[in-house]
Structures are given as structure tokens and as C-alpha cells.
Design an enzyme around this catalytic site. Sequence first.
Site, mmCIF file in Angstrom:
data_model
loop_
_atom_site.group_PDB
_atom_site.id
_atom_site.type_symbol
_atom_site.label_atom_id
_atom_site.label_comp_id
_atom_site.label_asym_id
_atom_site.label_seq_id
_atom_site.Cartn_x
_atom_site.Cartn_y
_atom_site.Cartn_z
ATOM 1 C CB ILE A 517 -0.955 0.025 1.211
ATOM 2 C CG1 ILE A 517 -0.170 -0.104 2.526
ATOM 3 C CG2 ILE A 517 -2.003 -1.053 1.101
ATOM 4 C CD1 ILE A 517 -1.052 -0.016 3.760
ATOM 5 C CG ASP A 636 9.819 12.870 4.178
ATOM 6 O OD1 ASP A 636 9.644 13.855 3.435
ATOM 7 O OD2 ASP A 636 9.800 11.698 3.773
#
Length: 877
Positions: A517, A636
Amino acid sequence: MRSVFLLLLFFRLYLHLVSVSCASSTEFVYPNFTASNLRFIDSSDGAFLFSRNSIFKAGLFSPGGDDSSSHFYFSIIHVDSDSTIWTSNRDSPVSSSGKMNLSPQGISVIEDGVNQTPVWSTPVLSSPVYSLRLTDSGNLLLLDHSNASLWESFRFPTDTIVLGQRLHVGMFLSGSVSRYNLSTGDYRFVVVETGGFMKWRGQNYWKLRMHTQANVDSNFPVEFLTVTTSGLALMGRNGTTAVIRVPLTPSSDFRVAKMDPSGRLVVVRFSGGKNMVTEISGPMDPCQVPFVCGKLGVCHLDNDSEKQSCSCVDGMRLDAGKNTCVPVSQSLSLPVSCEGSNVSYFELGQGLSYFSTRFTDPAEHGIQLSTCHDLCSKNCSCLGVFFENTSRSCYLVKDSFGSLWDSKDNSDLIGYVKLSVKKTNAQQQHRGGNKTSLPLIALVLLPCSGFFLVIALGFLWWRRCAVMRYSSIREKQAMRFGSFGSGDLGSFHIPGLPKKFEFEELERATENFKMQIGSGGFGSVYKGILPDETLVAVKKITNHGLHGRQEFCTEIAVIGNIRHANLVKLRGFCARGSQLLLVYEYMNHGSLEKTLFGGNNGPVLEWQERFDIALGTARGLAYLHSGCEQKIIHCDVKPENILLHDHFQPKISDFGLSKLLSQEESSLFTTMRGTRGYLAPEWITNTAISEKADVYSYGMVLLELVSGRKNCLFRSRSNSAAEENHQNNNNNNSSRTMTTSTSSGLVYFPLYALDMHEQGSYMELADPRLEGRVTSQEVAKLVRIALCCVHEEPALRPTMAAVVGMFEGSIPVGNPRMESLNFLRFYGLRFAESSMVEGQIGESDNIGFHRRESSNSGGGYRHSASYVASQEVSGPR
């Protein structure tokens, strides 16, 4: 003869005086006035006051029914339709001899008799009352000598508002118990800033925007609900703008909105002859009213006749006296006693829906059914649970259990009722301690069993010592060769270490890592189902930089100990050779990137949902920066790492993983650690990295939330008239114009946002899919916060805690420093140049480019920073 004449004259004068005293008044009455139903029953059916044109009347009336002789209320009634629009003493009715007194202090309703204590009265007023007035709009007012209002019934509605009346935020309509009992019932319609909600015993079960004809016209905070000649509307912006409205056929007829005793909000219109036409009714499905079939009753709707019927589930029967479904078994009972009782759970079956699961958050996500039952068992107010198989979400039903409805398309939800298990006589005798003698064979076997048990324990102890010595040798080898090996990690005792999974267990859960995924620099992510059917996301970290299991466990313990509503929970871990696996809770709605940029297949995020996502993300980052024992810099922050759970609750993923990178990966930490498009300038200038790098990335994400598009995108010139005007007005500054948009329609959105901020044209920045459901002030707030976050100098950026304060209003929104935002012009120019060279420009409004790695790695800060397209270095999650 003369005396007889005088007597008759006196008698006629007396009758005249009596008739005058019992005649109703028009529009006004004055203090030291007393009225009762008996006094005015002959002349006007109990009404003592009519409005000027006899549209409304006021008096003590009975709604009828079996208790009509003892249930009288001081009320206002619409004459033609005989509809009650306001009631004073609804929870304290009086008899037919009860009185309404008007004094200089106000109005009071008194039960006639020895005790003259008022059952209802107006509050303390600021000055003496001069008159009581009933208007043709249905408003009852107390006025002073200057005709200023001291009190009015419109400010204290009961279950109805009429044309022109306003139900302000914080006010509500309370339905009565029944048509003939006007006491306050369990159903309410409440007005809040986000809309209008229906509540049953404090629990939401419907909202006005759910009506099939409702239109959401704007995103202003709601100020009041009103009935108009053209419909029902929630108004904002000082009453000038409709926020949510349900349009109706324009009519000047008498029209009201009413919280009906049946639990539905209705708008009815009088069309003559006492005929009231229902124009709006919500919920539209009568089975979605919480108590339509009593406690635990199941409502079935006949789609053809639109009539509902009620029944009990298998294993239960109707107790008509209590309007409740109860267990058939005599060993089970309702309600549950919280103390000293054995608890059992009765399964209601699949295909049933319950109203509270649509409006409340689950108590827990991703847990076993047995754990869900345990949560309810430990809570005395919990009456049952609903368990969602797919998400493993647990909903608790507290305080009151309502009706259910038959919903075949909801097979994923299963309900359970908490019951008491009655003890049988045999159990009670056993618990009473009846003593019996042990048989002879037991006396022989017990000593022998003890002997063999001692031998078995000794063997297990010897085996454990041997395993520990072997594990110690393997650990030293693993430390020596920088490998985790496959030994047992249980020899380390590290507080807070999450659950350890076996590799084979995760292989089975993911079907041998079949359903991927997501992927990125840390590795790949797979969907898995544990043996208890809990959904999880399993992340494989293939290139780590840790040396030894203890270091790995220490880092995982730090991450696993972090608990916050806006951070993804780490459920466990696994180590196999050089490969690490992290097991996270599964997020139902995927990433923000997929929801925001994923095309037109799903619903558009409304502005309030975007605001909540932005605020929740800010709260999560603020916790990482200042709420943890050890400060964590995410490094991030981007839409792919913001996951969405139930009700679009944002949860940040991949926090705290920087120490798990290998030497090769961590070398990027000093140059470009993160994702281009969200990188702070200090990553490129070799400036020290702090939590302010996350603030910059968050600002870039916030701009994308506002626009609904990637910051680096292709934009059609024909769809950007404001941009063309901006270029025409600045044709003497060609270099600046180029940074905003090239002739190819290329837009670097942060720079475009800066230009629109300077012009004050904030609506040009809003996602066009919102279709005007957002205001310029709301867009301006988020754009200003975002621009403050992307200042070039880290010191000028706010902390994430300050950002949260700006969202919540406790801290004023900052003013962007233009001198610290000019670097965006270089970014925009280099972005356009590099994108023209690097690849073909796509024409998607959502993504914008076919991305590939640039070969240009030098050039210093200004040139390196040019590659600001959303090109992944660490990749999506």
C-alpha cells in the site's frame, strides 16, 4: 316599587361590570391583572389577550387528552390553525383554576389554592413593567414606560419558532413528551456555529445539512436559525449570508419550524381550514429516530408505504410495559448491575445500524472484540458496544440505549448488549461452601503429581539457562558483525518496548507481503490482518544503520512510547536478519495526498475538514517538538505522511525513524533529507537542522490544503484570470512575472500565494471545488500562517505550538516578512526552467508533472533549490 327598580338597575350594572371584567383585551394588558381559564372560558375559550389583528391569542389552555382537567399551560396559540407556538409552564401544568398574574415585577403562573408559590415566572427585570403586549408576529413582550422591551417570548422558545423568529447559537428547541403532554421530552434541536444538530439525551443523531434538499452556501460560522418565506436557513455574517438552507416554495402563509414529539424537526405551513402541510421533516427515514421502537427495538421500513414497524431481535421479547426488548432467557436480565454481577454479552446480529456510531468517535481502533467487551465491562455507564470488523473499531453505548434499524448494507457492524447473568441455585450452593470429602484416589494421586511437577520445573530451569547462554553468544556475534541475527529479543528488558511479532506471523498476516500500500526510502508498506482480525500496516525497513538488537530496541521503545491523538500508533516490531519490520495501526482513509489530490472519485474535502486536518497536524508536530521527553524532528512532513482515520482525523506517520537509517541513507541528512517541494532552505545551505525545518514543510503542506493542488502544478491560463491581470499590471517587471507563471501555464503556487497575499486577493488561492463555501477571511488566515512558516530564516518561523495558538485564536496570526520570502521568486524561476528541461509537462490539475531525478547536483544554494517539484527522495508511505 322604587326599591325594586333600583335593585334591578343595580343587578344590571353588576352583570355589565362582570361581563366587562371577563372580556378579552386586544394587544395590551396592564399590571395588577389576573387571568384564569375559568374566568375567560365563556367569552374566548380561555384567551385573555389577542394580537391587534387577532392572529395570535394568549391565555391558559389545555391541549386536551385524558388529563385535560389538570393540565393547563400559559401559552400563545395561532388562532386559525390552533397551533401552540410557545408555552411557559410546560413542566409545571396547573389546573383549570390556575392563574396568570401580571404585576410590575413581571409575569407569574400560580396554582390556585393555599400555596401561592409560582410554578413559573419571568426573571428579575431591570425596571418595572408598564404593559404586556402580544404582537401579530406571535411575540409576547413586557414593556416599560418608554415602550422598551424588558422581556420577550421570542428569546425563550420552547419547541417552535415562527416566521421571522431567530434561534441563536447556543439556543435549542425541546420537543414535548406528546401532543397532549407539553412537558420537556428527550429530543432537542440545537444550533451551534458549525450547523444545526438533533440530539437525544445529549447524543447527536441528525444534522440539518443531511437533509436531501439542504444547500451549503458558505462556510461562515452559524449565528442563528430562522424560518423565512422561502425556507429554513442557518444564517451567518451578521445575518446577511445563508450558511445552510433548505429551500421551499415561496409563501407568505403562516409557517413554523417545530421539534416534534416524534423526534423529527418539521417545518409546517398553514394552508387554511386548520390544515397544516408538512414541508420539511428530518430525519427523512423515521427509523433513524433514536427511540422510535423503544429500547433495543428494531425498526423496519417498508419502502413502498414508507411506514415503519418494530420488532425484537431473535432471543429477545417485548416488555410492553417498559417499551423495551428484554432477553427471553430467564438467566439474563436488564439492566446490568455494576457491582457484584456476572456480565455477559448478547449479540444483536449483523445488518443493524445504530445512530450514535455515525456521530461519535470509537473508544478504540484496531482492537480485538474481547478487548472491546472489556472496555464496556469496566465502565458502569456502558450498556453495550458496537464493533466494526473492518477497522476493528469499538463504539461504547453509554447511559441510554435507543432503537436500532434494519440496514442490510451495514453488515460490517455488530452490536452487543451487556447483560447480567443470574446465578442458579446450584451455583449459589456451591459458592456457599458445601464441604465434601475427597475420594481416596485423589489422596493417592496428589502427592505423586507434586513429585513429577518438581522434576518438570527443574528440567525447564536447566533448559532456560542453556538458552540464555546460547543467546548471549549469539548477541555477541551479532554485535561483532553488525547484524541482528534471528535470536530472541526478549533477553533485553527495556521499559516501554512494544509487542514483538514473529516474522512468520507477519508473513501470514500480509499473505507473504502481497498487498503493498506504499513505498519509499525506508522501505515498503503492506496491509495485514492479525489472527485476531485486527488491521495493521506493516513497514519493512530494508536499509537500517543500527548495530545490535539493544540499540534497535531502545529506538523502537522511544517511538512506541509516544502517544498522541494526531500521531500514528506503533503496535509492535519484528527483526529478522538485517531486516526490520514495524507494525502500525491501520488508517481507514489512507493519506492526505490521496484524499486531496486523488482526482474526482471521492468527495471534496470541505473547508472545515481541511481546517481540522491542518490543526490536528500542527498539534501532532508540536507534541513531537516539545511534548515528548526527547525532542523528535520529523524531517519529512508531506501529505503522504499525514494519514486520515475515522472522521478524517489526521495522524502523522514515520516520525522518529531518522535514527534507523543506514550510513548511506543518513548521509542525505546533511544535504537533502526529505522530499523536494517540502524541503527547508537550510537542508541545502548546510545550516544546522532544527525543528524549524518541519515548520517550513508544514507551511508548504498548508498551502496545498488551501488550494487543493500540488504546489508545483500546470495551470491553464484560461482558468486563471486573476493571474493574467496580475501579469498585465506588472508588465514592466518581466522577471517577476515569469516566476509566477510562464507562457506554458506553469505555476509555482507558493510564489503565486505570496503575490496574491500582497494584493489581498485571497479567494484566488482557494480550491475552486469548494464553490464559494469558504470566505476570504478564512483563506487569508491559513495563507498568512503558511507564509510565516516558510520564511527563509528559521528564526523567523513560528514554533508549531505557536501555530496551534494561531489556529485556536489564543495567539494573533503573524504578518509574513516579505524580505524573508523573496527567495520564493528564485525558486519559482528555477522551478520553471528545470521543469522545462527535465521532462514533459503534464496537464493534470492534480499532479502536474511526470517526475524524474535531476542530474544537476551542484550549483550552490540558489540553483540546487530550483528542483522544488514534488520529487520524492524518501518516498510516499
